[in-house]
Design an enzyme around this catalytic site. Structure first.
Site, PDB file in Angstrom:
ATOM      1  CB  VAL A   1      -0.951   0.001   1.219  1.00 37.27           C
ATOM      2  CG1 VAL A   1      -1.694   1.338   1.309  1.00 37.27           C
ATOM      3  CG2 VAL A   1      -1.929  -1.149   1.140  1.00 37.27           C
TER       4      VAL A   1
ATOM      5  CG  ASP B   1       9.396  -0.176   5.901  1.00 38.56           C
ATOM      6  OD1 ASP B   1       8.342  -0.364   5.293  1.00 38.56           O
ATOM      7  OD2 ASP B   1       9.905  -1.033   6.672  1.00 38.56           O
TER       8      ASP B   1
ATOM      9  NE  ARG C   1       9.425  -3.711   3.261  1.00 38.51           N
ATOM     10  CZ  ARG C   1       8.676  -4.326   2.358  1.00 38.51           C
ATOM     11  NH1 ARG C   1       8.832  -5.626   2.152  1.00 38.51           N
ATOM     12  NH2 ARG C   1       7.775  -3.663   1.658  1.00 38.51           N
TER      13      ARG C   1
ATOM     14  CB  THR D   1      -4.507  -3.429  10.567  1.00 38.56           C
ATOM     15  OG1 THR D   1      -5.100  -3.366   9.250  1.00 38.56           O
ATOM     16  CG2 THR D   1      -4.110  -2.042  10.991  1.00 38.56           C
TER      17      THR D   1
ATOM     18  CB  THR E   1      -8.154  -2.172   7.031  1.00 38.65           C
ATOM     19  OG1 THR E   1      -7.932  -1.920   5.645  1.00 38.65           O
ATOM     20  CG2 THR E   1      -9.602  -2.590   7.251  1.00 38.65           C
TER      21      THR E   1
ATOM     22  CB  CYS F   1      -8.131  -7.193   2.155  1.00 40.40           C
ATOM     23  SG  CYS F   1      -6.854  -5.958   1.846  1.00 40.40           S
TER      24      CYS F   1
ATOM     25  NE  ARG G   1       0.248  -8.989   2.570  1.00 38.63           N
ATOM     26  CZ  ARG G   1      -0.224  -7.754   2.382  1.00 38.63           C
ATOM     27  NH1 ARG G   1      -0.198  -6.882   3.366  1.00 38.63           N
ATOM     28  NH2 ARG G   1      -0.725  -7.412   1.214  1.00 38.63           N
TER      29      ARG G   1
END
Length: 433
Positions: free
Chosen positions: A20, A38, A43, A88, A123, A264, A335
């Site tokens: 995202v 980050d 990364r 989240t 979220t 999600c 994930r």
């Protein structure tokens, strides 16, 4: 604030540079001065070298961008407009795990100054931004939100990994603010990178709720399809053929059965049911859908074992090839992949399982789920069953001749997504949801 950002007198920071955060940061960096923050130094170094650790963006996406990648709070302190885009997840008990979000709120709180803006994209359940995140930022910054020392908004992410059509610029962005001034500023900032426009929600809680029901609605609808597929299987009716017939009606909602994973759809509903229970309400429909979808991996594995037994296979000596391990097609993202549930249930039956995937990382799969990929050259020619779990592009062209080349006699082909339902299988025992 808006004019200062345009003149590059103020910097915008994105905290959390995953699926995202990185696309958002790069889009803003085409027009504004951006700090990409980050906590993972490895990364950060990859992104400095124009590499997307998530594998979604190519190096060209970094070109022409005014962005500094960092894991330093001293650099983050230079920003005035902060966007938080951290994961989240849920914990092992399907409860919201706010540690990444509260950690990001803590980082922002340590560098927050009077007049700064903070927008959350992660979220959450309705109320989380105001009840959980703002107090952390107040405590660490010494500022008072109620007195207007800093502004807060919420604009839920709508990034869809692997989707090159529904990109950030092409999807309407929901925005919200803590007051009219912040709403107007936040909306204008996002309009810089969203060609489809923004929808101004009346409050932060409305925007939070809008995000969480987007995925909850899909989850419940897919659960219905999964339940129907189990019923139709007992009737020897192909679910996909039923859906094709029903889909000829103008108002039929076109969902299909399958494994529901990812960060999600398989996670967000638990945030809503958690908050509902806190308020004394048991969300029966939502939780029922979650139970159905969470059990699909085990159901598919058991069905595969039953089919092998019917064909005289010795389960403990059988070998099964699972094709696909990511949570959806044509992405590297593993994930919450429910393919792992299929594999674990097969192993519970003492089945020997090999797994292949053209996109997933074997090391990441081992770290997350405890299994590794089988090298392409080590794929066998005597599998008793093949489960095509993910509809990756390379799998779309496979035919019966290919599956016969990697299977023993009397083998089973389990086609979770129904990729081959229109292709007659003469030698293989075919089954799909």
């Amino acid at each position: 604030m808006y004019d200062e950002l345009l003149r590059k007198e103020a910097k915008l920071a994105v905290i959390g540079l995953g699926y995202v955060g990185l696309p958002i940061a790069l889009e803003f960096a085409k027009q504004l001065s951006v700090i990409g923050f980050d906590i993972n130094a490895g990364r950060v170094e990859m992104m400095r070298n124009h590499q997307d650790p998530s594998g979604e963006l190519d190096s060209a996406a970094f070109e022409g961008c005014d962005i500094a990648f960092t894991d330093s709070l001293d650099v983050l302190r230079e920003a005035r407009f902060f966007i938080v885009a951290v994961p989240t997840p849920i914990d092992e008990h399907a409860q919201p795990d706010l540690k990444p979000l509260l950690g990001a709120s803590s980082s922002v709180g340590k560098v927050l100054k009077k007049g700064d803006y903070v927008v959350f994209e992660s979220t959450v359940y309705p109320g989380c931004t105001e009840e959980d995140c703002i107090p952390v930022m107040e405590r660490l910054s010494g500022l008072n939100f109620a007195n207007g020392d800093f502004k807060v908004g919420y604009s839920p992410e709508r990034i869809n990994p692997g989707d090159k059509e529904h990109t950030l610029r092409r999807i309407v962005k929901v925005v919200s603010g803590c007051d009219e001034e912040s709403l107007d500023t936040i909306a204008k900032v996002y309009e810089l990178v969203v060609d489809a426009g923004v929808h101004r929600a009346s409050s932060i809680r409305v925007a939070e709720a809008a995000k969480i029901i987007e995925n909850t609605q899909r989850d419940v609808n897919i659960a219905l399809m999964n339940e129907l597929s189990m019923i139709f299987d007992r009737m020897s009716i192909n679910t996909y053929e039923v859906l094709e017939a029903a889909g000829t009606k103008w108002n039929f909602l076109k969902f299909s059965p399958g494994l529901v994973g990812g960060h999600c759809i398989g996670v967000d509903p638990y945030y809503l049911t958690y908050k509902a229970k806190e308020l004394g309400y048991d969300a029966k429909v939502i939780l029922s859908g979650r139970t159905t979808n969470d059990n699909m991996g085990a159901y598919i594995a058991r069905k595969t074992v039953q089919m092998m037994i019917k064909r005289g296979k010795d389960v403990a000596k059988s070998r099964v090839l699972v094709m696909g391990a990511t949570f959806k097609e044509n992405v590297e993202d593993i994930r919450n992949s429910k393919v792992a549930d299929v594999i674990q249930e097969l192993k519970n039956f003492s089945v020997n399982v090999d797994i292949v995937d053209p996109h997933a990382s074997s090391d990441e799969l081992h770290h997350e789920y405890g299994f590794r990929l089988t090298a392409p050259e080590k794929v066998r020619t005597d599998y008793d069953a093949v489960i095509v779990a993910v509809s990756h592009k390379p799998y779309l062209e496979k035919d019966e001749a290919y599956f016969q080349s990697i299977t023993a006699d009397n083998a089973v082909l389990v086609d979770i997504k129904g990729l081959y339902r229109a292709r007659p299988m003469q030698e293989l025992h075919y089954w799909s949801l």
